[in-house]
Design an enzyme around this catalytic site. Structure first.
Site, PDB file in Angstrom:
ATOM      1  N   HIS A  27       0.916  -1.100  -0.003  1.00  0.00           N
ATOM      2  CA  HIS A  27      -0.162   0.106   0.102  1.00  0.00           C
ATOM      3  C   HIS A  27       0.922   1.357  -0.101  1.00  0.00           C
ATOM      4  O   HIS A  27       0.700   2.384  -0.966  1.00  0.00           O
ATOM      5  CB  HIS A  27      -1.010  -0.238   1.170  1.00  0.00           C
ATOM      6  CG  HIS A  27      -1.485   1.280   1.479  1.00  0.00           C
ATOM      7  ND1 HIS A  27      -2.976   1.690   0.576  1.00  0.00           N
ATOM      8  CD2 HIS A  27      -1.428   2.537   2.049  1.00  0.00           C
ATOM      9  CE1 HIS A  27      -3.357   2.618   1.103  1.00  0.00           C
ATOM     10  NE2 HIS A  27      -2.204   3.260   1.734  1.00  0.00           N
ATOM     11  N   GLU A  28       1.971   1.339   0.859  1.00  0.00           N
ATOM     12  CA  GLU A  28       2.704   2.344   0.941  1.00  0.00           C
ATOM     13  C   GLU A  28       3.671   2.548  -0.287  1.00  0.00           C
ATOM     14  O   GLU A  28       3.757   3.752  -0.852  1.00  0.00           O
ATOM     15  CB  GLU A  28       3.697   2.447   2.147  1.00  0.00           C
ATOM     16  CG  GLU A  28       3.002   2.450   3.491  1.00  0.00           C
ATOM     17  CD  GLU A  28       2.097   3.585   3.617  1.00  0.00           C
ATOM     18  OE1 GLU A  28       2.327   4.531   2.914  1.00  0.00           O
ATOM     19  OE2 GLU A  28       1.263   3.041   4.347  1.00  0.00           O
ATOM     20  N   HIS A  41       3.301   8.927  -6.645  1.00  0.00           N
ATOM     21  CA  HIS A  41       4.028  10.282  -6.670  1.00  0.00           C
ATOM     22  C   HIS A  41       4.981  10.098  -8.000  1.00  0.00           C
ATOM     23  O   HIS A  41       5.171  11.175  -8.706  1.00  0.00           O
ATOM     24  CB  HIS A  41       5.087  10.138  -5.502  1.00  0.00           C
ATOM     25  CG  HIS A  41       5.961  11.353  -5.241  1.00  0.00           C
ATOM     26  ND1 HIS A  41       7.083  11.201  -4.874  1.00  0.00           N
ATOM     27  CD2 HIS A  41       5.763  12.465  -5.879  1.00  0.00           C
ATOM     28  CE1 HIS A  41       7.826  12.518  -4.832  1.00  0.00           C
ATOM     29  NE2 HIS A  41       6.811  13.196  -5.278  1.00  0.00           N
TER      30      HIS A  41
END
Length: 237
Positions: free
Chosen positions: A105-106, A113
């Site tokens: 998820h991170e 980004h």
């Protein structure tokens, strides 16, 4: 006219705050229990959260994001300012399907980004305003209550306006987090880091985590609604 006399011993709108708090508590308990449950399932790949994150980032062509270990449980986050992916004690060195799901998820945020995902960019842009609004909203409102002049009315409405940016931040966070989870599930399946039996477990962990953001947005909206009920339509006599 504003003043201490405006408030009775019981403020019925406070029930909105209570409802928001209860929603957040339930969501928090749900994500902790779900994560704990699936932390007991070791992944067949035997990768740790950090190893899975590195593999996912490299597959996405990302080599300039550093992965670091931080203390705590479920304190994981990605910081786009210094391109750092921080994984907690319960994720970094753990091989469970829950840990790998959170790490993925991170990584989803890091990929957002890289691809200049619009909601992430918008959220990053309003962070300073949201923080500023959260810090000053209530002091301005409380000071405004002490005045019965146009100054008091202005300060109260300015406080509500600033608080609305904190609510906006919560709302923009929803698509950012949901998209990161969707990316995580797809990547884990495409790379084979988790198999077909493990993916539904991770989906439940990330689904429970998403509820915390929904709860946070709901609580913020209820708080804003309370402020509007209390002060939004009032004018000085």
């Amino acid at each position: 006219m504003y003043g201490f006399g405006y408030y009775s011993w019981f403020d019925p709108t406070y029930i909105l705050v209570v409802i928001g708090a209860v929603i957040c508590l339930i969501a928090s308990a749900r994500v902790k229990s779900t994560f704990h449950k699936y932390s007991a399932y070791r992944s067949m790949s035997n990768l740790t959260g950090a190893q899975a994150a590195e593999r996912i980032l490299h597959r996405a062509g990302i080599y300039d994001v550093s992965i670091r270990h931080i203390r705590g449980s479920l304190t994981d986050h990605y910081d786009p300012r210094n391109k750092t992916l921080s994984l907690s004690d319960s994720v970094y060195g753990q091989t469970s399907v829950a840990a790998i799901g959170v790490a993925a998820h991170e990584c989803g945020h890091a990929i957002q980004h890289q691809k200049s995902y619009a909601p992430l960019s918008i959220r990053g842009a309003i962070v300073p305003v949201a923080n500023f609004g959260s810090a000053l909203a209530w002091p301005l409102i409380l000071i405004g209550v002490l005045f019965s002049s146009n100054t008091g009315s202005f300060l109260i409405h300015l406080g509500i306006f600033l608080f609305s940016f904190a609510v906006l931040f919560q709302l923009i966070t929803l698509p950012v987090e949901l998209n990161a989870s969707n990316r995580a599930i797809k990547i884990l399946g495409d790379t084979g880091i988790l198999n077909a039996q493990e993916l539904p477990m991770t989906r439940k962990v990330l689904g429970a985590a998403a509820l915390t953001y929904v709860a946070g947005a709901a609580a913020a909206i209820l708080q804003l609604l309370r402020l509007l009920i209390l002060f939004g339509g009032r004018n000085d006599d």
